[in-house]
Each structure stands twice: as structure tokens, then as C-alpha cells.
Design an enzyme around this catalytic site. Structure first.
Site, PDB file in Angstrom:
ATOM      1  N   GLU A  11      72.452  76.768  38.524  1.00  0.00           N
ATOM      2  CA  GLU A  11      72.520  77.960  39.357  1.00  0.00           C
ATOM      3  C   GLU A  11      73.987  78.284  39.603  1.00  0.00           C
ATOM      4  O   GLU A  11      74.770  77.365  39.858  1.00  0.00           O
ATOM      5  CB  GLU A  11      71.827  77.742  40.711  1.00  0.00           C
ATOM      6  CG  GLU A  11      71.629  79.047  41.462  1.00  0.00           C
ATOM      7  CD  GLU A  11      70.923  78.884  42.814  1.00  0.00           C
ATOM      8  OE1 GLU A  11      70.907  77.777  43.365  1.00  0.00           O
ATOM      9  OE2 GLU A  11      70.404  79.889  43.300  1.00  0.00           O
TER      10      GLU A  11
ATOM     11  N   ALA B 102      74.050  70.429  47.384  1.00  0.00           N
ATOM     12  CA  ALA B 102      72.887  69.913  46.669  1.00  0.00           C
ATOM     13  C   ALA B 102      72.233  71.074  45.949  1.00  0.00           C
ATOM     14  O   ALA B 102      72.538  72.229  46.230  1.00  0.00           O
ATOM     15  CB  ALA B 102      71.891  69.271  47.638  1.00  0.00           C
TER      16      ALA B 102
ATOM     17  N   ASN C 246      66.771  72.015  42.064  1.00  0.00           N
ATOM     18  CA  ASN C 246      66.033  72.027  40.802  1.00  0.00           C
ATOM     19  C   ASN C 246      64.585  71.616  41.047  1.00  0.00           C
ATOM     20  O   ASN C 246      64.334  70.651  41.765  1.00  0.00           O
ATOM     21  CB  ASN C 246      66.648  71.028  39.822  1.00  0.00           C
ATOM     22  CG  ASN C 246      68.138  71.177  39.702  1.00  0.00           C
ATOM     23  OD1 ASN C 246      68.622  72.263  39.470  1.00  0.00           O
ATOM     24  ND2 ASN C 246      68.867  70.082  39.922  1.00  0.00           N
TER      25      ASN C 246
ATOM     26  N   GLU D 126      66.677  71.614  50.724  1.00  0.00           N
ATOM     27  CA  GLU D 126      66.349  71.617  49.289  1.00  0.00           C
ATOM     28  C   GLU D 126      64.848  71.517  49.058  1.00  0.00           C
ATOM     29  O   GLU D 126      64.310  72.097  48.130  1.00  0.00           O
ATOM     30  CB  GLU D 126      67.079  70.472  48.570  1.00  0.00           C
ATOM     31  CG  GLU D 126      68.598  70.444  48.755  1.00  0.00           C
ATOM     32  CD  GLU D 126      69.285  71.751  48.415  1.00  0.00           C
ATOM     33  OE1 GLU D 126      68.790  72.486  47.538  1.00  0.00           O
ATOM     34  OE2 GLU D 126      70.318  72.046  49.054  1.00  0.00           O
TER      35      GLU D 126
ATOM     36  N   HIS E  56      63.183  74.769  49.500  1.00  0.00           N
ATOM     37  CA  HIS E  56      63.355  75.596  48.303  1.00  0.00           C
ATOM     38  C   HIS E  56      62.245  75.372  47.277  1.00  0.00           C
ATOM     39  O   HIS E  56      62.041  76.215  46.406  1.00  0.00           O
ATOM     40  CB  HIS E  56      64.673  75.236  47.612  1.00  0.00           C
ATOM     41  CG  HIS E  56      65.860  75.987  48.096  1.00  0.00           C
ATOM     42  ND1 HIS E  56      65.879  77.357  48.265  1.00  0.00           N
ATOM     43  CD2 HIS E  56      67.111  75.571  48.396  1.00  0.00           C
ATOM     44  CE1 HIS E  56      67.097  77.723  48.659  1.00  0.00           C
ATOM     45  NE2 HIS E  56      67.858  76.654  48.765  1.00  0.00           N
TER      46      HIS E  56
ATOM     47  N   GLU F 197      67.962  81.416  50.104  1.00  0.00           N
ATOM     48  CA  GLU F 197      68.841  80.641  50.989  1.00  0.00           C
ATOM     49  C   GLU F 197      68.571  80.877  52.472  1.00  0.00           C
ATOM     50  O   GLU F 197      68.594  79.936  53.263  1.00  0.00           O
ATOM     51  CB  GLU F 197      70.304  80.920  50.652  1.00  0.00           C
ATOM     52  CG  GLU F 197      70.684  80.567  49.206  1.00  0.00           C
ATOM     53  CD  GLU F 197      70.401  79.113  48.838  1.00  0.00           C
ATOM     54  OE1 GLU F 197      70.115  78.306  49.741  1.00  0.00           O
ATOM     55  OE2 GLU F 197      70.465  78.801  47.635  1.00  0.00           O
TER      56      GLU F 197
HETATM   57 ZN   LIG Z   1      69.855  76.424  49.253  1.00  0.00          ZN
END
Ligand SMILES: [Zn+2]
Length: 853
Positions: free
Chosen positions: A138, A273, A276, A309, A312, A331
Site C-alpha cells: 500500500e 503496521a 494485509n 489493523e 481493517h 483509516e
Molecule cells: Zn490503518
């Protein structure tokens, strides 16, 4: 990504870098063979695509890739393709002799790439004389690992295999499906399970010598992995990951959608971090810690970044923004979500206070003319990378929290789940979220959110009390002077009175009268501190509040202090009003409120206290804070909570750095020397602030002790504590030595940008550090050329203040262009100019106020 960034300018609406829309991928079959010694890799890719119309060309993304052979098969025919590169656009075009028919086709590519040292794409990392190959794709670096349709909306499935050295492990998005010897001697090939449908930037591969600690939650296997020497430092993270996964499985109606979760600390990593899919990669400091000695802040940071994370995995990996302009859908949502599992698991961490502090980070940036709206266009990789800023993260989350407080937590959660269910394995834009929320809550969420997402800036609201025979009310209106062109918002506002009545309304351009039960001495117009706005109250109301601060909750105290300081900064208030309010906080013992107060006091000391006024200012600060320091003392009690430890550390920092309190500096030095003598004897939370305070008047002997301790440290927190504190020494010879150290081979490039920012943050070293930075600029650019390297450095330059500073900075960057930090540069220049103006307007008033004490 989870990153600590400060940032932003115009993002031109150029679409030159976007791919044509006639070909889309459905599946990638990828094989890579890294050569760790030569820092290269060989690759082959088979991409299944669909053409919307017959075409002789296919254009996709590729960067720093050399093509050997490309063939395209469709309709039973295979054709060799010619390759044309457009390096300025990161694109490659394959051309065949006869048109490929509409419908499915298969592209086969053999290619070679490089394992770069820029911490992006598939890159080389080193530790303990071992080499590693790791991905960070990213935002736009999947194209460096494999030729691809490298835009978030082109989702596909991925089957990856890696041929690696004997003795090395490989970790990827899918679980290991097979591990077979060869091809070739001393090699083995690891094949991973096919991923679900996802964007290219989420593909992950880590190759090297890793050691993992395994656990599980709700039947999902979880591993936390590190280099073997850090074994024993993964326990805190594993425990947190298990807690967080269980929480998310209850919160979301879609359970964790992937089959396993690996969390990997890699020795070199540019961001904090990276989320993925099912393979989260990390910088070591945010994941690994010695459970016996970890400070309160590092234990919290590990859990918080993990929660970010892992959030996400739903917001970003399962539902992905259609294009980078809506990066806040990733985000902002991950930042909004990350505090929930921690509030449930560790209520004593008081994440609700951190939320209010995060709002302040966003509002400080958003007060600048050079801010940006949450949704801002971007087309080049530089522009896209610069969108990873506090507007995307902190403002995005702040707006979501405001909406959640307004519609109610349950209704908001139902709307969030409806949105995830509707857009899972697919892409969404802002309207998709607020449309779903408006439909599911029946409230005009779309109208309110659009004013915060598509307009930049922080609204200011005026509050006055109206009490007469007809009853009492708070009259709330949007301030008219806010902006040019004029902007208006739809703002959910809640007011609170001394008798704890809370009343709410949505305030638009027409204002609102909020009815109150009785006529109060004051109202606090951001009850619970959930609103994203600043409050302008009459000064007599602030004086009444100052006498009554204990009636406010800690989040509200943070909001009131921050608003009043922002009013001074924006020229709406004089410094005296703020200091009158601050004087009311003598009995404050809450760490987060104290840290907010201390932030403002530090800025006043640096920017407004002239040399003549400094002694009086320092002694006033010392008088304000010493009662709290006396209360909390220097000695850690075994039963005390993290808040008290952090309060102690905050006070030591403030009394040392702001008040220049000799007794505190001497004691900090004594504490640090005893720790250096016998490592592991002083509590780490205190140490994190005592070490920089001791450096304040530190000499070369102490400096060398810090260098030695940093080198000898086995855990990342200890190593960084002593290393970064080298930036807090101010002796010119030591400032030079620190710059040489940063530029030299020992400091990892992932740490260099943070180290430089820390040095620019030291007011006594700043000018020399900047002169040295300019002299070493090209070396530093080579070393910090990765993600947010320049935004971090250019952002830190914004701490200059005074005549001539802006021209100096502007002149330097006019010659040394920073295309990846253009908006940040505008913001830094604006901050310098604003500080210079503020100092001109308020330093005399500060001196007068101090004289009256
Ligand atoms: Zn993030």
C-alpha cells in the site's frame, strides 16, 4: 496502515495515471523466487482477465520490473505480446498482432524485479546477519512485486507460491497449502491457499528466518511472529490479538472472514503496521515487548495498533474504498473502531480520553487554511501517499464518533453492519456509507456527514445563555467569520449544565435554541466531548467554568482546555483568559487532562515567553504542577494503575522541559544513572520521560552511556528510548554527532525520519539541526525516501517560529522539491507564519499577565 504522521495542497484532478477500464482481472497465479544475496527476484504471473470489447492492447501497472516473455491467450489462440513501458506512469502496455476477443483471456508473464532498500514493494530487510524479503504494497507498490491492475477497485483472488532458501520460512495471506523441496538444490517451494477476492495492495509475503508463537480465538488460528532473537517478546501481542478478535466477532455481524491470522514483526518497516489480509506486518516497536518491563504506553500501543489493523480486516480488506480519495473509509473507520475492544478489555486504559485527544490532533491541522477535506482527489502515487494524514485518520474517526453519539450506539452499529454486508468483497464510496446509515437510522446522516466529509475546516459555534420569564435556553449558532468562502455545517451539538442536564440538537446555519430546565451559571456546549467543533463562549462563562472544572468529566475538561487554547491561537482570545482557566487545574490528577494542559503550556513557553518573561513563566508553571508531582512522587507503588504511572511521567517531562525545574532535572538524572548502572531497576513509563529530561543538560559522558545502552538493549522499547533521546541533547558538538549518527549506517532508515523529527522538536537544538539537515539533504533523501519520510520531516520543520524562518524554509524547499510532501510543506509554512504572528500579538500580554501574579 497504522502510522504516526503529520501532514497536506492542491490535489490536481489529473487522471493520467489511471488504467483504462476495458480489461479487469479476476485471478492472479503468482510465483516468486527471491535471491536474498543478490537482492533480486524472479517472478511469473498468470492473470485471468475479462475484456469488455475486442482489443489488441492490455495496459496494466509495473514499476522497476524487467519483462522476459509475455503471452496472451484467448479463444483457443496464444499470442506473443510486445511490451511498451511508460515509467512515468508506472504502466506497461502489452500489444498483440490480432485483436483479443471480448470475454475471458489469460496473460502469462515471466519477469524479474529488485529487492529494493526503500521499504516498498517486495524489499530487502536485514537483521542479525540474516536477510529477509518483505512486502509493503500500500498504496501503489504491488506493481513493484508483480505486474498488476494496481488500483483498489480491481479486486481479484490470488494464488501465491514462493521458492525460498532452505531454512527460511514464508508467510503470506493464505495458509501454507504445500511445502515441497526444489526446484534446485537447497531450495523449497511454499504454496499458499488462494485468497478471497481482494485488492492488490493487500497481497503479502514475508520470507526469512521467523519464529512464531501460536494461539487461537473462536477457532481462528493466530500467530505472532518475529526474528528468532526476539522470541519471548510476542506474548503481549498474542493475548491482545485473541481478545480483539473475539470482540470483533461479537460486534460485526460478519465474523472474521479469513481462515487464519498471522501478525509479523519485520526488522525494517516504513509505516507503523500494515493490514494485509490475514497477514498483518509490523514495525517491531509496536508489536514486540518484554512483558516484564514494558511501559504503560507501549503495552497500550501494541494493543491499539493491533486493534487498528484487525479492524481493517473488515474496513479495508473486506470492504475497500473505490479509490484513494476515500481512504478515510479505511483509516477513519479503523481509528474509530480500534478503541472499542480496548475499552471492553482494559477499561482502566480510558481509551475514551485518547479519543478526545485524537480529535485535537485533527482539529489543530484542520484549523489551517492549507488543510484538506476528508475526501480529496489524488491521482499520482505522491499525492495518494500524502492522503495518509490526520485528516483521514483522526478527523475521519472523530466525525464517525460524533455521528455515533448522535444516532445512538446500537443504531450506528446496525447501520455499520448493513454497510459491511452490502459491500463485502467489493468497493464503496462515502455516499454508500452515509446512504446506508440514513436508511437504517431514519436520521439525516447523509446531510450531516456530507458537510464534514466534503468541506475542510473546523466549525466554530457561539453559545450564549438566554434566561427570562419565558424560561432558559442555550442559544447556539455557527460563527459567521469562519471562512472565505463561507462554509456552513449541519452539526449535532449537545450542551450540559452544572446540574448535569444534557440537551441536544442539530445546529445548521439558522442556529438553534436548546431549552434548559433552569437558568445555569454556565453551559458546556460539547457535552461528552463527542463533537467535532470548537466552542466560543463568553469570557464570563469561561471564568465560571474555571471555578467549576471538577463538574466536567475528564473528556470535557480536555475539550474545554483545547478549545480555549485554539481560540488564543486563532486570535479570538487573549492568552490571559487561557491562563486564568489553566490556573483552575491545580487539583487536576487525570493523566490525559494533564497531558493536554502540558501540551499547551509547552507551546506557550516555546512560542510566547520571551527571554525576559521566561523565568517568571517557568516558575508559574512549576507552582501550578508541583502539587501534583508531590502527590504522585517518584516512587512506583506496586498497586498503582497505568494512569498514575503516566501522570508521573508527564509531570516529570513538564517540570523538566517546560519549567526547567532544577530539582526535577537533577532527580531525573539520578534515576537514569541508577538505571544505567543496573538496567531493569526503574519503571519503564517513568524512564521514557526521565531519559530525555536527563539529556537536557547532558554532557558527552551521558551521551555515550545512552549510545551504549541503546546498542546493548534487547527489546525495541529500550533501544529506541535511548537512541531517540540522543536528539534531546543540545550541546552543539552533540547535535552534530547525532546528525552524523542518523545519516550513518547504524540507524535503520525506518527510524531516521522519526529521529530527525525529534531533533527538530528540541527547541535548543532546532536551528543547528536544521542547518545540518540542509547540508546533508541528499543523503537524508536517499535514506528516508520511503512512505511518509518527507511528510514526517517537512512536518517537523513547521515547529520554527519567528521572523525569517518561513522564508528560509520556503527558499530551501523551492530548490529541494518535495513532491511527496507538497501539502505538508504549505501547512508547515502556514504554522510558522501563524506562530510568528501569535508571538507578536500575545507575548507582551503574557508578560503583563505574569507580572500581575
Ligand atoms: Zn490503518
Amino acid at each position: 496502515m497504522g502510522c504516526a504522521v503529520a501532514i497536506l495542497v492542491h490535489a490536481t484532478a489529473s487522471f493520467a495515471q489511471r488504467l483504462p477500464t476495458n480489461v479487469s482481472p479476476t485471478h492472479y497465479e503468482l510465483s516468486v523466487t527471491p535471491d536474498l544475496q543478490k537482492a533480486t527476484f524472479g517472478g511469473s504471473a498468470r492473470i485471468d482477465v475479462t475484456l469488455t470489447a475486442p482489443s489488441r492492447t492490455v495496459t496494466l501497472n509495473a514499476a522497476e520490473i524487467e519483462f522476459d516473455t509475455v503471452t496472451i491467450s484467448a479463444g483457443g489462440q496464444t499470442q506473443r505480446a510486445g511490451v511498451t513501458l511508460a515509467p512515468s506512469r508506472d504502466q506497461a502496455t502489452f500489444t498483440v498482432a490480432r485483436a483479443i476477443p471480448a470475454g475471458p483471456a489469460e496473460i502469462e508473464i515471466n519477469y524479474r524485479g529488485i529487492l529494493n532498500d526503500q521499504l516498498r514493494g517486495l524489499y530487502l530487510s536485514k537483521a542479525n546477519n540474516r536477510r529477509y524479503a518483505v512486502t509493503q504494497l500500500e498504496a501503489t507498490d504491488a506493481r513493484r512485486m508483480f505486474p498488476s491492475f494496481d488500483e483498489p477497485a480491481y479486486k481479484a483472488t490470488f494464488s501465491l507460491s514462493a521458492t525460498i532458501d532452505e531454512g527460511d520460512h514464508a508467510i503470506s495471506n493464505g495458509a501454507v497449502m504445500s511445502d515441497t523441496p526444489g526446484p534446485g538444490t537447497r531450495k523449497h517451494t511454499v504454496k499458499f491457499e488462494t485468497t478471497p477476492t481482494m485488492s492488490t495492495y493487500l497481497v503479502a509475503l514475508a520470507v526469512g528466518d521467523f519464529d512464531c508463537e501460536a494461539g487461537q480465538a473462536d477457532g481462528i488460528p493466530i500467530r505472532v511472529c518475529s526474528t528468532p532473537d526476539k522470541k519471548g517478546q510476542t506474548g503481549l501481542a498474542l493475548e491482545a490479538a485473541q481478545e480483539i478478535l473475539r470482540y470483533y466477532n461479537r460486534y460485526y455481524s460478519v465474523k472474521y472472514p479469513f481462515k487464519k491470522l498471522d501478525v509479523v514483526a519485520v526488522p525494517d518497516f516504513s509505516a507503523g503496521a500494515m493490514e494485509n489480509t490475514a497477514a498483518i506486518f509490523y514495525r517491531e516497536t509496536y508489536l514486540l515487548a518484554d512483558p516484564k518491563t514494558a511501559s504503560a504506553s507501549i503495552r497500550k500501543a501494541i494493543a491499539e495498533v493491533l486493534a487498528h489493523e484487525m479492524a481493517h480486516q473488515w474496513f479495508g480488506d473486506l470492504v475497500t474504498m473505490r479509490w484513494w480519495d476515500d481512504i478515510w473509509l479505511n483509516e477513519g473507520f479503523a481509528n474509530w473502531m480500534e478503541t472499542k475492544p480496548l475499552k471492553a478489555w482494559k477499561p482502566e486504559w480510558h481509551m475514551e480520553l485518547q479519543e478526545v485527544q485524537s480529535n485535537q490532533i485533527a482539529m489543530r491541522l484542520d484549523a489551517l487554511r492549507s488543510t484538506r477535506p476528508i475526501r480529496a482527489s489524488a491521482s499520482t502515487p505522491d499525492q495518494i501517499n500524502e492522503l495518509f494524514d490526520p485528516i483521514a485518520y483522526e478527523k475521519g474517526a472523530a466525525v464517525l464518533r460524533m455521528i455515533e453519539a448522535w444516532v445512538g450506539e446500537d443504531a450506528f452499529r446496525a447501520g455499520v453492519n448493513a454497510y459491511i454486508d452490502k459491500f463485502k468483497y467489493s468497493n464503496a464510496k462515502a455516499e454508500d456509507f452515509w446512504g446506508t446509515l440514513a436508511a437504517s437510522t431514519g436520521k439525516p446522516v447523509d446531510k450531516v456527514m456530507a458537510t464534514f466529509v466534503d468541506q475542510p475546516g473546523v466549525p466554530f459555534i457561539d453559545t450564549t445563555l438566554k434566561c427570562d420569564a419565558g424560561g432558559a435556553s442555550a442559544s447556539v449558532s455557527e460563527e459567521s467569520r469562519t471562512s472565505q468562502p463561507p462554509r456552513t455545517w449541519q452539526i449535532p451539538v449537545c450542551v450540559k449544565t452544572p446540574s448535569d442536564q444534557v440537551a441536544c440538537d442539530v445546529v445548521g446555519p439558522a442556529g438553534a435554541n436548546i431549552a434548559l430546565n433552569t437558568c445555569p451559571a454556565w453551559v458546556m456546549s460539547n457535552a461528552g466531548a463527542r463533537g467535532y467543533y470548537r466552542v466560543v463562549e463568553p469570557t464570563d462563562m469561561i471564568a465560571a467554568l474555571a471555578r467549576d472544572v471538577a463538574k466536567l468529566t475528564p473528556p470535557e475538561r480536555i475539550a474545554v482546555l483545547s478549545d480555549e487554547w485554539a481560540l488564543v491561537r486563532s486570535g479570538r482570545r487573549d492568552i490571559g483568559t487561557f491562563l486564568d482557566l489553566a490556573s483552575g487545574f491545580k487539583s487536576e490528577r487525570n493523566q490525559a487532562v494533564m497531558s493536554t494542559l502540558v501540551g499547551a503550556l509547552a507551546a506557550i513557553g516555546e512560542e510566547l515567553a520571551t527571554q525576559k518573561a521566561a523565568p517568571a513563566y517557568r516558575s508559574w508553571v512549576a507552582r501550578l504542577l508541583r502539587p501534583a508531582m508531590d502527590d504522585v512522587g517518584w516512587t512506583t507503588r506496586p498497586d498503582e494503575d497505568d494512569g498514575r504511572r503516566e501522570l508521573r511521567a508527564t509531570l516529570v517531562r513538564a517540570l523538566g522541559k517546560i519549567a526547567h525545574d532544577r530539582a526535577v532535572i537533577a532527580k531525573a538524572r539520578e534515576v537514569v544513572l541508577s538505571e544505567l548502572e543496573k538496567p531493569g531497576t526503574v519503571e519503564s513509563t517513568l524512564l521514557n520521560d526521565a531519559v530525555p529530561v536527563a539529556a537536557l543538560s547532558g554532557d558527552v559522558t551521558l551521551y555515550e552511556k545512552y549510545v551504549a545502552r541503546s546498542r546493548a538493549a534487547s527489546d525495541p522499547e529500550e533501544q529506541h528510548r535511548y537512541m531517540y533521546a540522543l536528539a534531546d541533547f543540545s550541546d552543539p558538538a552533540l547535535v552534530r554527532r547525532t546528525t552524523d549518527y542518523i545519516v550513518g549506517p547504524e540507524v535503520r532508515s525506518q527510524d531516521a525520519k522519526i529521529f530527525i523529527a525529534r531533533q527538530l522538536g528540541n527547541p535548543d537544538a532546532r536551528q543547528l539541526a536544521w542547518d545540518l539537515l540542509k547540508a546533508h539533504w541528499s543523503e537524508i533523501q536517499k535514506k528516508t525516501g520511503e512512505f511518509v519520510g518527507n511528510t514526517t520531516i517537512v512536518g517537523a520543520v513547521g515547529s520554527f517560529c519567528g521572523p525569517g524562518a518561513a522564508a528560509d524554509v520556503k527558499g530551501f524547499f523551492a530548490v529541494h522539491k518535495v513532491p511527496d510532501a507538497e501539502r505538508t510543506l504549505q501547512q508547515s509554512l502556514e504554522r510558522i507564519e501563524a506562530c510568528t504572528a501569535l508571538s507578536g500579538a500575545q507575548s507582551g500580554k503574557l508578560a503583563e499577565w505574569l507580572n500581575r501574579r
